[in-house]
Scaffold this motif. Structure first.
Motif, PDB file in Angstrom:
ATOM      1  N   SER A  37      -0.468   1.526  -2.760  1.00  0.00           N
ATOM      2  CA  SER A  37      -0.756   2.362  -3.931  1.00  0.00           C
ATOM      3  C   SER A  37       0.349   2.286  -4.984  1.00  0.00           C
ATOM      4  O   SER A  37       0.086   2.449  -6.185  1.00  0.00           O
ATOM      5  N   LEU A 125       7.313  -0.066  -0.665  1.00  0.00           N
ATOM      6  CA  LEU A 125       8.223   0.298   0.430  1.00  0.00           C
ATOM      7  C   LEU A 125       7.455   1.120   1.456  1.00  0.00           C
ATOM      8  O   LEU A 125       6.833   2.127   1.099  1.00  0.00           O
ATOM      9  N   PHE A 133       4.953  -6.726   5.205  1.00  0.00           N
ATOM     10  CA  PHE A 133       4.687  -6.107   6.513  1.00  0.00           C
ATOM     11  C   PHE A 133       5.830  -6.444   7.461  1.00  0.00           C
ATOM     12  O   PHE A 133       5.634  -6.595   8.661  1.00  0.00           O
ATOM     13  N   THR A 153       2.934   2.509  10.744  1.00  0.00           N
ATOM     14  CA  THR A 153       2.298   1.807   9.624  1.00  0.00           C
ATOM     15  C   THR A 153       0.778   1.908   9.742  1.00  0.00           C
ATOM     16  O   THR A 153       0.078   2.120   8.736  1.00  0.00           O
TER      17      THR A 153
HETATM   18  C1  GLP Z   1       1.529  -1.504   3.192  1.00  0.00           C
HETATM   19  C2  GLP Z   1       1.893  -2.831   2.532  1.00  0.00           C
HETATM   20  C3  GLP Z   1       3.259  -2.775   1.910  1.00  0.00           C
HETATM   21  C4  GLP Z   1       3.372  -1.529   1.052  1.00  0.00           C
HETATM   22  C5  GLP Z   1       3.219  -0.305   1.913  1.00  0.00           C
HETATM   23  C6  GLP Z   1       3.399   1.009   1.157  1.00  0.00           C
HETATM   24  O1  GLP Z   1       2.040  -1.380   4.469  1.00  0.00           O
HETATM   25  N1  GLP Z   1       1.850  -3.946   3.432  1.00  0.00           N
HETATM   26  O2  GLP Z   1       3.465  -3.962   1.151  1.00  0.00           O
HETATM   27  O3  GLP Z   1       4.614  -1.520   0.407  1.00  0.00           O
HETATM   28  O4  GLP Z   1       1.918  -0.354   2.467  1.00  0.00           O
HETATM   29  O5  GLP Z   1       2.219   1.358   0.515  1.00  0.00           O
HETATM   30  P1  GLP Z   1       2.071   2.500  -0.554  1.00  0.00           P
HETATM   31  O6  GLP Z   1       2.624   1.963  -1.827  1.00  0.00           O
HETATM   32  O7  GLP Z   1       0.603   2.762  -0.635  1.00  0.00           O
HETATM   33  O8  GLP Z   1       2.838   3.673  -0.044  1.00  0.00           O
END
Ligand code: GLP
Length: 233
Positions: A37, A125, A133, A153
């Motif tokens: 996001s 992040l 990942f 995760t």
């Molecule tokens: C996933 C992706 C990452 C991303 C993380 C955080 O795990 N593989 O690349 O940084 O989500 O996502 P968000 O920005 O939705 O908090």
């Protein structure tokens, strides 16, 4: 690391957009892109602008294993929806999550990265400090590799799926070593649930237990955070 603190994700999108524009002015050819996001507001600013990527190359960080590019939770689909449909690139690479031979796919992807050195790499992040990942414990020298996602995760990403059981357990990710080879890095993080990871990334020890702390070893990193994500720096 240069920290830019903004009031909200929309302002972060504008700040990130300016960094993309500067990279284009500096003749960047290859853009490393991210899902999640956090990068969305940058993609919104880019799609609303007149920037043109039609002679540029994009290379995405990661993809779930087992999801086709047409699946609405695949990262290929996310990129099409959020950026590529409006702003096509000459070539856009995302790991193939359906590859029969995942090992061969990681080798292929490393060749893509080697043939197209990344000028600007965008990162989000994870709450546990993951980038791409690359989960805690991943070597800072790592190249593209298959990943078993951690329970945290899987839980964090369950919000995008009908239920947690639908979240893929494995992914393919560009390695930390590959990310660190990018000329410039831009990381975006928003919200209080990122505050611990942001503080550890910026000020904590450089350790493979905190993947984002590897960015302390890179000479050109900009971090865009809102006040909540910056609260523990
Ligand atoms: C996933 C992706 C990452 C991303 C993380 C955080 O795990 N593989 O690349 O940084 O989500 O996502 P968000 O920005 O939705 O908090």
């Amino acid at each position: 690391m240069k920290i830019i603190e903004v009031k909200d994700q929309q302002a972060g999108g504008q700040a990130g957009f300016e960094i993309f524009k500067q990279a284009l002015a500096d003749k960047a050819q290859v853009f490393g892109l991210a899902t999640g996001s956090s990068p969305i507001s940058i993609y919104q600013s880019l799609t609303a602008s007149d920037v043109d990527f039609s002679d540029k190359i994009s290379i995405n960080l990661d993809e779930y294993q087992g999801l086709a590019g047409t699946h609405d939770q695949s990262y290929r689909y996310f990129m099409n929806q959020n950026l590529f449909n409006a702003k096509p690139f000459k070539e856009s690479y995302v790991p193939n999550g359906l590859a029969d031979d995942i090992e061969a796919e990681t080798v292929r992807y490393d060749k893509v990265i080697a043939n197209h050195p990344i000028d600007l790499q965008l990162l989000g992040l994870g709450q546990n400090g993951h980038i791409g990942f690359n989960e805690p414990g991943t070597s800072f020298d790592s190249q593209t590799h298959a990943v078993d996602l951690t329970p945290s995760t899987i839980a964090a990403n369950a919000r995008f799926f009908a239920n947690e059981d639908d979240v893929p357990r494995r992914a393919i990710s560009m390695g930390i070593g590959s990310i660190l080879k990018s000329k410039k890095i831009l990381l975006v993080a928003y919200g209080e649930n990122k505050a611990d990871a942001v503080a550890a990334m910026v000020e904590g020890p450089v350790t493979e237990n905190m993947p984002a702390s590897a960015l302390q070893t890179h000479s050109d990193v900009t971090v865009i955070v809102d006040h909540a994500a910056a609260a523990k720096i």
